[in-house]
Scaffold this motif. Structure first.
Motif, PDB file in Angstrom:
ATOM      1  N   GLN A  75       0.833  -1.205   0.000  1.00 22.31           N
ATOM      2  CA  GLN A  75       0.000   0.000   0.000  1.00 22.31           C
ATOM      3  C   GLN A  75       0.867   1.254   0.000  1.00 22.31           C
ATOM      4  OE1 GLN A  75      -2.665  -0.527   3.305  1.00 22.31           O
ATOM      5  NE2 GLN A  75      -4.078  -1.794   2.118  1.00 22.31           N
ATOM      6  N   LYS A  76       1.995   1.194   0.697  1.00 25.79           N
ATOM      7  CA  LYS A  76       2.928   2.321   0.706  1.00 25.79           C
ATOM      8  C   LYS A  76       3.374   2.664  -0.712  1.00 25.79           C
ATOM      9  CE  LYS A  76       7.650   3.452   2.168  1.00 25.79           C
ATOM     10  NZ  LYS A  76       8.821   2.980   2.912  1.00 25.79           N
ATOM     11  N   TYR A  77       3.515   1.631  -1.548  1.00 20.37           N
ATOM     12  CA  TYR A  77       3.936   1.834  -2.922  1.00 20.37           C
ATOM     13  C   TYR A  77       2.743   1.933  -3.883  1.00 20.37           C
ATOM     14  CZ  TYR A  77       8.632   1.215  -1.272  1.00 20.37           C
ATOM     15  OH  TYR A  77       9.821   1.390  -0.599  1.00 20.37           O
ATOM     16  N   GLY A  78       1.563   2.180  -3.324  1.00 22.34           N
ATOM     17  CA  GLY A  78       0.381   2.466  -4.129  1.00 22.34           C
ATOM     18  C   GLY A  78      -0.258   1.278  -4.804  1.00 22.34           C
ATOM     19  N   ALA A  79      -0.152   0.110  -4.206  1.00 26.08           N
ATOM     20  CA  ALA A  79      -0.717  -1.078  -4.836  1.00 26.08           C
ATOM     21  C   ALA A  79      -1.347  -1.999  -3.803  1.00 26.08           C
ATOM     22  CB  ALA A  79       0.363  -1.830  -5.593  1.00 26.08           C
ATOM     23  N   ALA A  80      -2.339  -2.738  -4.257  1.00 24.61           N
ATOM     24  CA  ALA A  80      -2.949  -3.759  -3.403  1.00 24.61           C
ATOM     25  C   ALA A  80      -2.244  -5.093  -3.599  1.00 24.61           C
ATOM     26  CB  ALA A  80      -4.434  -3.904  -3.732  1.00 24.61           C
ATOM     27  N   LYS A  81      -1.637  -5.272  -4.780  1.00 24.40           N
ATOM     28  CA  LYS A  81      -0.914  -6.504  -5.095  1.00 24.40           C
ATOM     29  C   LYS A  81       0.456  -6.125  -5.664  1.00 24.40           C
ATOM     30  CE  LYS A  81      -3.823  -8.080  -8.095  1.00 24.40           C
ATOM     31  NZ  LYS A  81      -4.537  -8.948  -9.050  1.00 24.40           N
ATOM     32  N   LEU A  82       1.372  -7.059  -5.624  1.00 22.27           N
ATOM     33  CA  LEU A  82       2.719  -6.804  -6.134  1.00 22.27           C
ATOM     34  C   LEU A  82       2.700  -6.402  -7.598  1.00 22.27           C
ATOM     35  CD1 LEU A  82       5.768  -6.746  -5.858  1.00 22.27           C
ATOM     36  CD2 LEU A  82       5.789  -9.210  -6.278  1.00 22.27           C
ATOM     37  N   TYR A  90      10.869  -1.623  -7.110  1.00 22.06           N
ATOM     38  CA  TYR A  90      11.179  -2.956  -6.596  1.00 22.06           C
ATOM     39  C   TYR A  90      12.354  -2.940  -5.617  1.00 22.06           C
ATOM     40  CZ  TYR A  90       8.131  -5.251 -10.060  1.00 22.06           C
ATOM     41  OH  TYR A  90       7.078  -5.687 -10.805  1.00 22.06           O
ATOM     42  N   LYS A  91      13.405  -2.219  -5.958  1.00 23.24           N
ATOM     43  CA  LYS A  91      14.600  -2.197  -5.098  1.00 23.24           C
ATOM     44  C   LYS A  91      14.263  -1.616  -3.724  1.00 23.24           C
ATOM     45  CE  LYS A  91      19.385  -0.673  -5.002  1.00 23.24           C
ATOM     46  NZ  LYS A  91      20.451   0.033  -5.731  1.00 23.24           N
ATOM     47  N   ALA A  92      13.530  -0.511  -3.715  1.00 28.39           N
ATOM     48  CA  ALA A  92      13.155   0.112  -2.445  1.00 28.39           C
ATOM     49  C   ALA A  92      12.217  -0.795  -1.651  1.00 28.39           C
ATOM     50  CB  ALA A  92      12.498   1.469  -2.707  1.00 28.39           C
ATOM     51  N   LEU A  93      11.302  -1.449  -2.344  1.00 29.03           N
ATOM     52  CA  LEU A  93      10.380  -2.368  -1.673  1.00 29.03           C
ATOM     53  C   LEU A  93      11.154  -3.500  -1.021  1.00 29.03           C
ATOM     54  CD1 LEU A  93       7.576  -3.506  -0.996  1.00 29.03           C
ATOM     55  CD2 LEU A  93       7.521  -4.501  -3.289  1.00 29.03           C
TER      56      LEU A  93
END
Length: 103
Positions: A75-82, A90-93
């Motif tokens: 959710q932090k990266y604006g998504a409900a799923k990968l 991806y790197k930050a996640l």
């Protein structure tokens, strides 16, 4: 296949093609720069993270009991799923997910 998945695959193909074109341009520059006898050391590129690589790490962390934290990070990266996460993140996640194991 969904339109978003098609779009994501198209974007990935375009990025791969752009990287290949850039590599060829670098090689041509080196060959015709007059210094072809002196091979230049090129910096080693880190392989691009792929959805499957990130998914494997997230699945492992989920099995370790961090499912809720992973959902919050998505959710932090604006998504409900990968699949909804921008590949540029991806790197930050993964860095955030690694922090879960040490928390």
């Amino acid at each position: 296949m969904s339109k978003m998945k098609d779009m994501a695959m198209t974007i990935e193909d375009l990025r791969s093609a752009a990287a290949a074109i850039n590599d060829v341009a670098d090689w041509l520059t080196q060959q015709f720069s007059g210094n072809a006898d002196e091979p230049k050391e090129q910096p080693k590129k880190k392989p691009e993270l792929k959805l499957e690589d990130v998914r494997a790490v997230l699945a492992d962390m989920s099995r370790k009991g961090h499912t809720a934290e992973i959902r919050a990070l998505l959710q932090k990266y604006g998504a409900a799923k990968l699949s909804g996460v921008d590949p540029a993140n991806y790197k930050a996640l993964l860095k955030d997910v690694e922090g879960l194991d040490h928390a």
